[in-house]
Write an enzyme that holds these catalytic residues in place. Sequence first.
Site, mmCIF file in Angstrom:
data_model
loop_
_atom_site.group_PDB
_atom_site.id
_atom_site.type_symbol
_atom_site.label_atom_id
_atom_site.label_comp_id
_atom_site.label_asym_id
_atom_site.label_seq_id
_atom_site.Cartn_x
_atom_site.Cartn_y
_atom_site.Cartn_z
ATOM 1 N N TRP A 23 -16.713 6.526 33.307
ATOM 2 C CA TRP A 23 -16.147 7.594 32.474
ATOM 3 C C TRP A 23 -15.698 7.069 31.111
ATOM 4 O O TRP A 23 -15.199 7.817 30.290
ATOM 5 C CB TRP A 23 -14.990 8.288 33.178
ATOM 6 C CG TRP A 23 -14.035 7.368 33.854
ATOM 7 C CD1 TRP A 23 -12.933 6.801 33.300
ATOM 8 C CD2 TRP A 23 -14.098 6.903 35.202
ATOM 9 N NE1 TRP A 23 -12.306 6.017 34.216
ATOM 10 C CE2 TRP A 23 -12.986 6.063 35.392
ATOM 11 C CE3 TRP A 23 -14.986 7.115 36.269
ATOM 12 C CZ2 TRP A 23 -12.747 5.425 36.613
ATOM 13 C CZ3 TRP A 23 -14.734 6.487 37.468
ATOM 14 C CH2 TRP A 23 -13.635 5.655 37.637
ATOM 15 N N GLU A 36 -10.140 11.757 35.714
ATOM 16 C CA GLU A 36 -8.693 11.678 35.929
ATOM 17 C C GLU A 36 -8.270 12.473 37.163
ATOM 18 O O GLU A 36 -7.370 12.067 37.886
ATOM 19 C CB GLU A 36 -7.926 12.174 34.695
ATOM 20 C CG GLU A 36 -8.028 11.234 33.505
ATOM 21 C CD GLU A 36 -7.483 9.830 33.798
ATOM 22 O OE1 GLU A 36 -6.622 9.679 34.684
ATOM 23 O OE2 GLU A 36 -7.947 8.875 33.156
ATOM 24 N N TYR A 119 0.312 14.324 32.872
ATOM 25 C CA TYR A 119 -0.467 13.082 32.850
ATOM 26 C C TYR A 119 -1.911 13.337 32.396
ATOM 27 O O TYR A 119 -2.410 12.682 31.481
ATOM 28 C CB TYR A 119 -0.472 12.413 34.245
ATOM 29 C CG TYR A 119 -1.448 11.282 34.276
ATOM 30 C CD1 TYR A 119 -1.131 10.065 33.696
ATOM 31 C CD2 TYR A 119 -2.736 11.453 34.809
ATOM 32 C CE1 TYR A 119 -2.048 9.028 33.656
ATOM 33 C CE2 TYR A 119 -3.658 10.432 34.777
ATOM 34 C CZ TYR A 119 -3.302 9.220 34.202
ATOM 35 O OH TYR A 119 -4.224 8.216 34.138
ATOM 36 N N ASP A 137 1.707 7.779 34.587
ATOM 37 C CA ASP A 137 1.463 7.865 36.031
ATOM 38 C C ASP A 137 2.278 6.768 36.730
ATOM 39 O O ASP A 137 3.106 6.102 36.084
ATOM 40 C CB ASP A 137 -0.036 7.757 36.344
ATOM 41 C CG ASP A 137 -0.566 6.369 36.048
ATOM 42 O OD1 ASP A 137 0.170 5.553 35.448
ATOM 43 O OD2 ASP A 137 -1.711 6.080 36.436
#
Length: 351
Positions: A23, A36, A119, A137
Amino acid sequence: MKDTLFAERLLAWYDREKRQLPWRKNKDPYRIWVSEIMLQQTRVETVIPYFERFMARFPTLESLAAAPEEEVLTYWQGLGYYSRARNLQRGVREVVATYNGKVPTESPEIKGLSGIGDYTAGAILSMAYGQASPAIDGNVLRIFSRLYCLDGDIGSTKTKREVASLVSELISKERPGDFNQALMDLGAGVCVPQKPRCTNCPVTRDCLAWQRNETERFPIKRPKKQPRPVEVAVAVIKDNDRFLLEKRPDKGLLAGMWQFPAVEQQTDQPLPAALAEKLAAAGVIVQIGAVLSGLTHTFSHIRWMMTVYSCQLLTESSEEEEPLKWVAASEMSQITWAGPHAKIAKLLMKD
Ligand code: SF4
């Protein structure tokens, strides 16, 4: 205590050591979003093959928005926490319907999408759009609790706010996405939960816990509540070459997934009797037979203590009644199973 040198040290290390992850190939906000969501509660090594399969099948927002939910869940099967997949698709559909297929660039709008919290919003805004937006996180909380010797419980809102404000001060304005990813990599490989590898750390000189030789004392955690045990009785009902399955309710734990008919202990009534009664109410009369297997499955808040019964079908109503459905044994592998019921299906297919 810290200044721009912190970001410089961190980014220089990131440039040397960063992980090559699928990614990270480009800054497509959709790819970052999917990754994510998959990475929540799941290890990077586990996510990679799922991510690649998912992106091959749903390469664009539009393709995911248009796909049937059942198919999306099939591609998620094995990753768990299926509500993530449902919310992801819901959010993507909102982007297509409301923002003309473009992931919003403003914080309130992106946080208004299904499944996107602080987040994920921070990660997308910083990595895709270069905005100095923190992405806090568990890794970042741990790192900062050590950097600053934070005495508050790491799970508390107060500590989270404190860390968010510290990250906001330190985040690189030139490379915010790389800064956030550098913290992710630092948390994954160096400032790990047990025995941080401080001799490999690029920011030892910024770290109060290291200077005080207290790295193992942080983060401070309150003991977690144990999951509540719940007895569950499960009926395996076979008729020729098909099995009776039940769809779970649309809301709550494992919403909308398939299972063998089951009841949870709610009253003092013996569970086998409660199971037979529930089936009878749906027009399926069974005799509960021998125990086939017992298994335990732990979710974050409850633990299912499951007893699986072999049941003999005596009569059934001519009509199939929602949420029950007969499924041929040959189709069992295509079912979107409610977690541990996949194990029962596997067990049956072996016989
Ligand atoms: Fe973590 Fe050690 Fe680095 Fe401090 S010095 S941030 S404890 S790895």
